[in-house]
Design an enzyme around this catalytic site. Structure first.
Site, mmCIF file in Angstrom:
data_model
loop_
_atom_site.group_PDB
_atom_site.id
_atom_site.type_symbol
_atom_site.label_atom_id
_atom_site.label_comp_id
_atom_site.label_asym_id
_atom_site.label_seq_id
_atom_site.Cartn_x
_atom_site.Cartn_y
_atom_site.Cartn_z
ATOM 1 N N THR B 137 83.672 20.218 -21.359
ATOM 2 C CA THR B 137 83.259 21.555 -21.798
ATOM 3 C C THR B 137 84.440 22.364 -22.335
ATOM 4 O O THR B 137 85.540 22.304 -21.801
ATOM 5 C CB THR B 137 82.619 22.302 -20.611
ATOM 6 O OG1 THR B 137 81.448 21.597 -20.230
ATOM 7 C CG2 THR B 137 82.266 23.728 -20.952
ATOM 8 N N SER B 143 76.744 23.620 -23.942
ATOM 9 C CA SER B 143 75.572 22.781 -24.186
ATOM 10 C C SER B 143 75.740 21.960 -25.462
ATOM 11 O O SER B 143 74.992 21.016 -25.699
ATOM 12 C CB SER B 143 74.315 23.654 -24.304
ATOM 13 O OG SER B 143 74.081 24.319 -23.092
ATOM 14 N N CYS B 243 78.310 9.708 -18.472
ATOM 15 C CA CYS B 243 78.936 10.139 -17.210
ATOM 16 C C CYS B 243 78.127 11.267 -16.592
ATOM 17 O O CYS B 243 77.920 11.312 -15.376
ATOM 18 C CB CYS B 243 80.353 10.649 -17.444
ATOM 19 S SG CYS B 243 81.424 9.490 -18.298
ATOM 20 N N LEU B 244 77.690 12.193 -17.462
ATOM 21 C CA LEU B 244 76.917 13.330 -16.962
ATOM 22 C C LEU B 244 75.626 12.857 -16.307
ATOM 23 O O LEU B 244 75.172 13.440 -15.325
ATOM 24 C CB LEU B 244 76.608 14.309 -18.095
ATOM 25 C CG LEU B 244 77.826 15.001 -18.713
ATOM 26 C CD1 LEU B 244 77.373 15.957 -19.811
ATOM 27 C CD2 LEU B 244 78.625 15.759 -17.665
ATOM 28 N N LEU B 343 66.006 36.356 6.005
ATOM 29 C CA LEU B 343 67.114 36.758 6.877
ATOM 30 C C LEU B 343 67.408 38.260 6.800
ATOM 31 O O LEU B 343 68.159 38.799 7.616
ATOM 32 C CB LEU B 343 68.386 35.983 6.511
ATOM 33 C CG LEU B 343 68.364 34.500 6.891
ATOM 34 C CD1 LEU B 343 69.347 33.709 6.053
ATOM 35 C CD2 LEU B 343 68.696 34.327 8.360
ATOM 36 N N GLU B 368 76.319 20.945 -15.693
ATOM 37 C CA GLU B 368 75.818 19.582 -15.912
ATOM 38 C C GLU B 368 74.493 19.600 -16.667
ATOM 39 O O GLU B 368 73.548 18.915 -16.322
ATOM 40 C CB GLU B 368 75.636 18.849 -14.576
ATOM 41 C CG GLU B 368 76.897 18.757 -13.765
ATOM 42 C CD GLU B 368 77.804 17.636 -14.216
ATOM 43 O OE1 GLU B 368 77.360 16.789 -15.007
ATOM 44 O OE2 GLU B 368 78.959 17.622 -13.768
ATOM 45 N N ASP B 372 67.682 25.091 -19.037
ATOM 46 C CA ASP B 372 66.990 25.117 -20.334
ATOM 47 C C ASP B 372 67.252 23.854 -21.144
ATOM 48 O O ASP B 372 66.346 23.322 -21.796
ATOM 49 C CB ASP B 372 67.437 26.349 -21.136
ATOM 50 C CG ASP B 372 66.863 27.639 -20.558
ATOM 51 O OD1 ASP B 372 65.948 27.548 -19.706
ATOM 52 O OD2 ASP B 372 67.333 28.724 -20.955
#
Lengths: 250, 389
Positions: B137, B143, B243-244, B343, B368, B372
Site C-alpha cells: 500500500t 484499493s 499473498c493478500l 456494557l 486487506e 466495499d
C-alpha cells in the site's frame, strides 16, 4: 533414564458439575476433560529429566477411550510413548484398584523414575502415588516442590508442618508433584505434529470384583446468604449476641 | 471470574480433528495466560508487545502452515485459522503481527523466493529471530495497488528502489521488508534489509485503533540492494494479491475470535449487572442483542470452518475468501459495538475488551481489501461485470 509418568484425565476445574438423573453419576454433557493439573506438573518434570539425562518418557493413563486426546497432548508436550489402559467404568475403581492396574502395567516396563501428580483434582484421594510405590516396592517422595535428580538418586524437597523436608532416595523411585515444582510448558505446534507419529499403545483392562458401588451423588447444600448485622464498632455487640445465641459457637 | 471457554453453540468442535483441537486449546491457554495480562497496558501505551515474539515462535505460531523443511510446523490451513482466531480473541494487533509475518512475508518467500532465499529467511523467521513486513500500500494507492509509484530500476548488479509505502504493519519492527515495486517487467517483490542505506521507516502516531501494533511508513530514497534481492518467481500484481488472499483467509478466522470475546464479555456482564432489581440479561431487548450475537458468530464459525476445509484441499477461490472476510469482519464489528452497548459506561474503559476490539475492527474492516472492495470482487464474480476494473 527410563521415566514413566502417570496421568489422569479429569473434568476441567471450570466444569459446573451436575448430577445425572440416575442420581449415581455425573452428567457428561458439556464436561471438558483436561490433564489433571498436578499430573501436568509431573509430565513437565519427566520431560525435564529426560532433557537432562537422556532416555525416554512413557506416559501411562488409566481411563475411558475419551482420554486419548489428553494423552496426545502429553506426547505433544514431549513424552515419547504412551500406554493407554482403556477402562470405560474407571469411576468405579478406588485408589487401590487404580494402583494395581497401573503397577501391573509398569512392571512390564523398564523404569528408573516414576512421576505422578500428588492427587487428582476430581476425587482428591491422594492415594495412588503411595500405593503404586508400595506395589512396585520402591521408595516414594510425595508432594515435592523441588527435585535434584542424578542417574543414581533423587533429592526432593517437600513442605512439612513448620518447615521443609529434604529426602534423598536411590533410584528407582517415585516422586509425586506439588504445585511450584515447575511451570508446565505449552504443547507447541511442532510438538502436536510430532505427537501423531509417536508410539501409542491401547490396551483394554477391566476392574476386578472389588469395584466400588456408588450409592448416590449429591451436590453440597447451597451456602446460605450472608447477613450484615451492622457497621463499625457498634455492630460488635450484636455480632457477639448472634454468635452466642443463634450460631452457638462462642 | 471463570476462564474463557470459547463459544460453540453448534458443537463445531466435533468437526475438528484432534490435532486441530489440541492446537486451538494450546494457543487459547497461551493467549489467556501470557497475552491477556499484557494487552491493555500495551494498547494504552501504543506499543507492540515484543516480549511475546519468542514465546509465540516457540509455540510454532509463525508461518505455522509452511513446511517443516524450513523450520515451520507444517500444519494445516484450518490449524492456521484457529491460531488466528485465538490470537484475535485477545487483540487484532497480535493476530495482525502473526498474519504479516506468516502470510505476507514467509508465505511469499516460500512461494516466490529462490531456494537460497527460503533457506536464508524462513527458519529464522519461524524462530522469531527475524521479523518481516509487507510493503504494498502507498498513501495514494490503497484499493488501487496497480497504480503504485514505487519504482525499482536495475543498475548493473543492483536494484535501485525509490518511493514510499504507507500503513505498513510491523514496519519499524521489521528486520526485512518485502517491498513491491514497479520494474520494466511489471510489479515485482524485493527483500530489503533493515539498515540498508536509503531505507528508513517512520512509525505512524496518533492511531485510535490497532494501538498494540506497529504501523509505519517505509521510505526508499534511491535505496540500492543486491540484484538477487528480487523474489525471482514474483510476476506482476497477481503475486502480491495472492499473498493478500492468504492473509484475508487468516482475518476471516481471526475476527471470529474477537466476536467471541465480545459476546462472552457481554453475556457475563449482562448476567451480573443489576438494574431495576434484576440482571439486565433478563430483559427482552438485551436477550435479543445477545441472541443476535450468538447467531451471527455461529454462522461465521461455520463459514470459516468450510473455507478452511476448502483451503486444506487447495480448492478455495479468491471470491470465497473475500466473502468470508467481508461477512466476518462486519459481523465482528457489529458484535463489538453491541457488546459495548450492553456494557454501558463500563464498556468505554480498557478494563473491558469490547471497545478495544471495536476500535481495532474498524481498521480490520478496511484493511486487506476494504469491505466495499470485497463487495465488488464478489459482485464481479456473480455478474461477470467489473465495477472497478
Amino acid at each position: 533414564m527410563n521415566i514413566v509418568v502417570c496421568m489422569k484425565s479429569v473434568p476441567s476445574s471450570e466444569t459446573k458439575v451436575k448430577v445425572d438423573s440416575d442420581g449415581v453419576s455425573i452428567e457428561q454433557t458439556d464436561v471438558v476433560y483436561e490433564i489433571n493439573p498436578y499430573d501436568e506438573i509431573a509430565i513437565e518434570e519427566a520431560i525435564r529429566a529426560k532433557e537432562a539425562h537422556g532416555g525416554k518418557v512413557t506416559v501411562l493413563t488409566l481411563g475411558p477411550s475419551t482420554a486419548s486426546q489428553n494423552i496426545r497432548k502429553a506426547l505433544a508436550m514431549g513424552c515419547d510413548e504412551a500406554v493407554h489402559l482403556i477402562c470405560e467404568n474407571v469411576e468405579l475403581a478406588d485408589s487401590s484398584a487404580v494402583a494395581e492396574l497401573l503397577s501391573s502395567s509398569i512392571k512390564e516396563m523398564e523404569f528408573d523414575v516414576i512421576f505422578c501428580g500428588k492427587k487428582a483434582i476430581d476425587c482428591d484421594n491422594h492415594q495412588v502415588p503411595n500405593r503404586l510405590a508400595q506395589l512396585l516396592d520402591i521408595p516414594a517422595v510425595t508432594a515435592i516442590f523441588n527435585l535434584v535428580l542424578t542417574t543414581e538418586s533423587g533429592s526432593a524437597k517437600r513442605e512439612i508442618e513448620g518447615g521443609t523436608e529434604l529426602v534423598t532416595v536411590n533410584l528407582p523411585a517415585l516422586f509425586s508433584a506439588e504445585k511450584g515444582l515447575n511451570e508446565p510448558r505449552y504443547a507447541s505446534l511442532p510438538g502436536i505434529m510430532a505427537a501423531k507419529k509417536k508410539p501409542f499403545e491401547e490396551r483394554q483392562v477391566s476392574l476386578g470384583d472389588e469395584k466400588l458401588t456408588i450409592l448416590s451423588i449429591e451436590l453440597p447444600p447451597p451456602t446460605a446468604e450472608g447477613r450484615i448485622v451492622g457497621e463499625g464498632p457498634e455492630a460488635a455487640g450484636e455480632l457477639v449476641r448472634i454468635l452466642r445465641e443463634e450460631a452457638k459457637i462462642i | 471470574m471463570s476462564l474463557y471457554q470459547g463459544v460453540d453453540f453448534y458443537n463445531i468442535d466435533e468437526l475438528l480433528t484432534e490435532e486441530e483441537r489440541l492446537t486451538r486449546d494450546s494457543v487459547r491457554e497461551f493467549a489467556e495466560e501470557k497475552i491477556m495480562p499484557l494487552i491493555a497496558a500495551h494498547y494504552r501505551e501504543g506499543t507492540f508487545p515484543t516480549e511475546l515474539i519468542k514465546p509465540m515462535a516457540e509455540l510454532g505460531l509463525l508461518g505455522a502452515n509452511l513446511p517443516e523443511k524450513y523450520g515451520c510446523a507444517g500444519s494445516s490451513d484450518t490449524v492456521y485459522g484457529l491460531i488466528c482466531q485465538e490470537l484475535e480473541r485477545i487483540d487484532s494487533g497480535i493476530r495482525s503481527f502473526v498474519s504479516v509475518q506468516g502470510s505476507l512475508v514467509m508465505w511469499p518467500i516460500y512461494t516466490y523466493g529462490s531456494e537460497e532465499q527460503k533457506q536464508k529467511w524462513l527458519p529464522k523467521m519461524a524462530k522469531g529471530e527475524v521479523i518481516g513486513c509487507f510493503g504494498l500500500t502507498e498513501s495514494d494507492h490503497g484499493s488501487d495497488p496497480a497504480g503504485m509509484t514505487t519504482k525499482a530500476v536495475l543498475e548493473g548488479d543492483e536494484w535501485v528502489i525509490s518511493g514510499s509505502k504507507m500503513w505498513i504493519t510491523n514496519g519499524t519492527l521489521a528486520d526485512v521488508a518485502l517491498v513491491w515495486a514497479v520494474t520494466d517487467e511489471g510489479i515485482r517483490g524485493f527483500l530489503v534489509e533493515k539498515g540498508t542505506k536509503g531505507f528508513s521507516t517512520n512509525e505512524i502516531k496518533g492511531k485510535l485503533s490497532l494501538r498494540a501494533s506497529d504501523t509505519s511508513e517505509l521510505v526508499f530514497d534511491s535505496c540500492r540492494i543486491p540484484k538477487e534481492s528480487v523474489l525471482p518467481e514474483s510476476d506482476g500484481l497477481k503475486s502480491p494479491l495472492s499473498c493478500l488472499k492468504q492473509a484475508r483467509y487468516g482475518i476471516a478466522w481471526g475476527v471470529v475470535g474477537a466476536a467471541m470475546a465480545c459476546y462472552d464479555e457481554a453475556l457475563r456482564y449482562a448476567g451480573e449487572r443489576i438494574q431495576f432489581g434484576k440482571p439486565i440479561a433478563s430483559y427482552q431487548l438485551v436477550q435479543r442483542k445477545l441472541v443476535n450475537m450468538l447467531s451471527e458468530i455461529t454462522k461465521a464459525q461455520l463459514l470459516v470452518f468450510r473455507l478452511g476445509r476448502l483451503k486444506d484441499a487447495g480448492k478455495e477461490s479468491v471470491e470465497q475468501v473475500s466473502l468470508a472476510k467481508r461477512n466476518n469482519v462486519k459481523m465482528a464489528l457489529e458484535i463489538a459495538r453491541n457488546a459495548r452497548d450492553i456494557l454501558g459506561a463500563a464498556g468505554i474503559t480498557d478494563e473491558h475488551q469490547a471497545m478495544r476490539h471495536m476500535a481495532n475492527l474498524e481498521s480490520v474492516y478496511t484493511y486487506e481489501g476494504t469491505h466495499d472492495m470485497h463487495t465488488l470482487i464478489i459482485g464481479k464474480k456473480i455478474t461477470g461485470l467489473g465495477a472497478f476494473t
